[in-house]
Write an enzyme that holds these catalytic residues in place. Structure first.
Site, PDB file in Angstrom:
ATOM      1  CG  ASP A 119     -49.574  19.053  34.422  1.00 12.94           C
ATOM      2  OD1 ASP A 119     -49.983  20.021  33.774  1.00 12.94           O
ATOM      3  OD2 ASP A 119     -48.450  19.028  34.956  1.00 12.94           O
ATOM      4  CG  HIS A 159     -42.558  21.515  32.776  1.00 10.39           C
ATOM      5  ND1 HIS A 159     -43.516  22.472  32.572  1.00 10.39           N
ATOM      6  CD2 HIS A 159     -43.121  20.631  33.626  1.00 10.39           C
ATOM      7  CE1 HIS A 159     -44.607  22.177  33.274  1.00 10.39           C
ATOM      8  NE2 HIS A 159     -44.388  21.075  33.927  1.00 10.39           N
ATOM      9  CG  HIS A 181     -44.002  18.436  37.934  1.00  2.00           C
ATOM     10  ND1 HIS A 181     -45.135  17.668  37.763  1.00  2.00           N
ATOM     11  CD2 HIS A 181     -44.084  19.426  37.034  1.00  2.00           C
ATOM     12  CE1 HIS A 181     -45.874  18.187  36.795  1.00  2.00           C
ATOM     13  NE2 HIS A 181     -45.265  19.260  36.338  1.00  2.00           N
ATOM     14  CB  CYS A 226     -47.095  21.820  21.759  1.00  2.50           C
ATOM     15  SG  CYS A 226     -45.659  21.622  20.714  1.00  2.50           S
ATOM     16  CG  ASN A 268     -46.323  17.950  32.102  1.00  2.00           C
ATOM     17  OD1 ASN A 268     -45.802  18.330  33.142  1.00  2.00           O
ATOM     18  ND2 ASN A 268     -47.604  18.145  31.829  1.00  2.00           N
TER      19      ASN A 268
END
Lengths: 318, 318
Positions: free
Chosen positions: A21, A216, A214, A247, A256
């Site tokens: 990723d 962010h 998952h 970023c 992430n």
């Protein structure tokens, strides 16, 4: 289906997605030897699941064209689950050939995102899942097959995504033959109340087929959302070393969750990750070696570990 | 004492500490007119409690030497609770004279920090609390008196701080006459499990005298820790616009939680803050006007609000 525990876990699995990723979001290509050295350093730090690449067309992602080679190297690391992304049956074939332990296929909850991203409808994607499940059954039944549902918490194209649609699609994906289904906050729109609600429902519906979170950090809520998922029993969390993958402090970032900060949060709470934080922070040097000048993020690496901090990973690995 | 609700609140109070905690950490002095304009902009955004300054010696903090003047201005803003820090009885006298609505006195849980910071033992600080409580009773019984316990989650000098000591000192501070006692993660050492444990215990022990959460983002856990405090019933949260008060991404930072990100988290969860996020983001211009070139932080101001986002503050104030 059996319902898994709805309470917090005593230990969690941190699934490092940086080599896939992260590297796919960077314009430059990290040399294969550097990728392998970075994965080695992550493994030495105690990470036990790493998404090492993607079996997509090298025309689309030249940065990941060496994924088969990276998989072959990563397979030599003891105790490591070597994962790779596959966009379709053809990719799954290549991944099984290379010897991955786990396949992960992205499936967009948002129709708009699915059409824009992979030019496929949900029905077409479910066909792909069935084809991959059949292939896996035939060629490598020991390999795990996960589906990661992107835009599960909202979509920049479509706006809100109905929770009923997420659950319905999740059930369909498991019905089509995936082992696990995780939820991704692709666009950084999730909030802790929503994360708790949706993962609680996913786990009640899918039982042990409910998969990873998952999440962010696009709007700074990455760790709060991980905590929310943890609270309702989620025990696998994707994260990226140095927040690689855009970023996290800029608009449009993939953002992430930073592995270092996430490991710190859990270890500080007394939740075992198996990761040695000092070694994890040291692994940033291997990443920087392969991508000199690339900005790396993370609050813990900058602030340092607090006085008296003991990493459970440290105690178990030293 | 009555035990307050242990469940999450439907609405929270965001207490803006930037004009005191932020400005005291900046070497430059913001002109008084700019401070007042910034406070006006925060008030227009819907903030209803602002710590506008500190009644300490102007030799120690020349940046806050105009606090009395700022208090007099802030008092003209309808519905605003004007708060100021006081280090001792003498400061409290000046604060009452200026007309604050609320006094806040810092009390270090760590003896090492107390001696280093204010050169006083706990017993001496409790005497100070008794003196301020007597003064308040006599001169301005309507004024609220809060004690903020710094280093409650750990201390860079002393390391771990025993939870029993925190609770014992909290009980003593309320016994000495403070109305409310809040807990501060001065050094960015708190984790969500500890925050839940300590605030749960504080609230069970102090009842309605249990106060605000003042949490830092030094290691990226600021919002996760706020979520943890919210989960166990805390409903007042300190935060600083733009994270002013030291760069939250640098070592040794004071690292206040960024007001914009905290408001976003709660509003996204459906928890009312009364703050209009668009106007709050607009207030950054007033801050930048008074401190040109000063770095401002915050993920939400950088990433923008997600598509379809509705601020409850917006709905109630527009």
């Amino acid at each position: 289906m059996s319902e898994p525990s709805s309470g917090p876990a005593a230990e969690v699995l941190i699934s490092e997605v940086g080599p896939r990723d992260g590297l796919q979001s960077v314009a430059r290509t990290m040399p294969t030897a550097d990728k392998c050295a970075w994965i080695d350093a992550l493994h030495v730090a105690g990470l036990r699941e790493i998404e090492v690449g993607s079996f997509v067309s090298p025309k689309l992602l030249p940065q990941l064209a060496d994924t088969a080679e990276v998989v072959r190297h990563a397979r030599t690391l003891p105790g490591l689950t070597v994962m790779a992304l596959v966009p379709n049956r053809k990719g799954a074939e290549a991944a099984l050939e290379a010897g991955v332990h786990k396949l992960t296929l992205p499936l967009s909850a948002s129709i708009a995102h699915s059409l824009a991203n992979v030019r496929r409808t949900h029905e077409q994607m479910l066909d792909e899942i069935r084809a991959i499940a059949a292939l896996r059954r035939e060629r490598a039944p020991q390999v795990k097959f996960e589906v990661g549902m992107s835009t599960a918490f909202g979509c920049t194209l479509q706006g809100a995504v109905a929770e009923d649609d997420v659950i319905r699609l999740a059930v369909a994906a498991i019905g089509a033959g995936a082992d696990e289904l995780g939820l991704s906050d692709t666009t950084g729109m999730a909030n802790p109340a929503q994360v708790r609600r949706l993962f609680r429902r996913l786990r009640a519906t899918l039982g042990h087929h409910a998969g990873a979170a998952h999440l962010h950090n696009t709007r700074g809520l990455g760790l709060a959302n991980c905590l929310a998922a943890f609270d309702v029993g989620v025990s696998t969390f994707d994260a990226s070393q140095g927040g690689l993958g855009g970023c996290p402090y800029a608009p449009g970032a993939s953002g992430n969750v930073v592995t270092e900060d996430l490991v710190f949060m859990f270890e500080a709470m007394g939740v075992r990750t198996g990761v040695n934080l000092e070694r994890l922070i040291a692994a940033r040097a291997a990443l920087a070696q392969g991508l000199p000048g690339e900005p790396l993020y993370g609050m813990v690496p900058e602030a340092g570990l607090p006085k008296g901090f003991e990493s459970s990973g440290a105690m178990r690995h030293d």
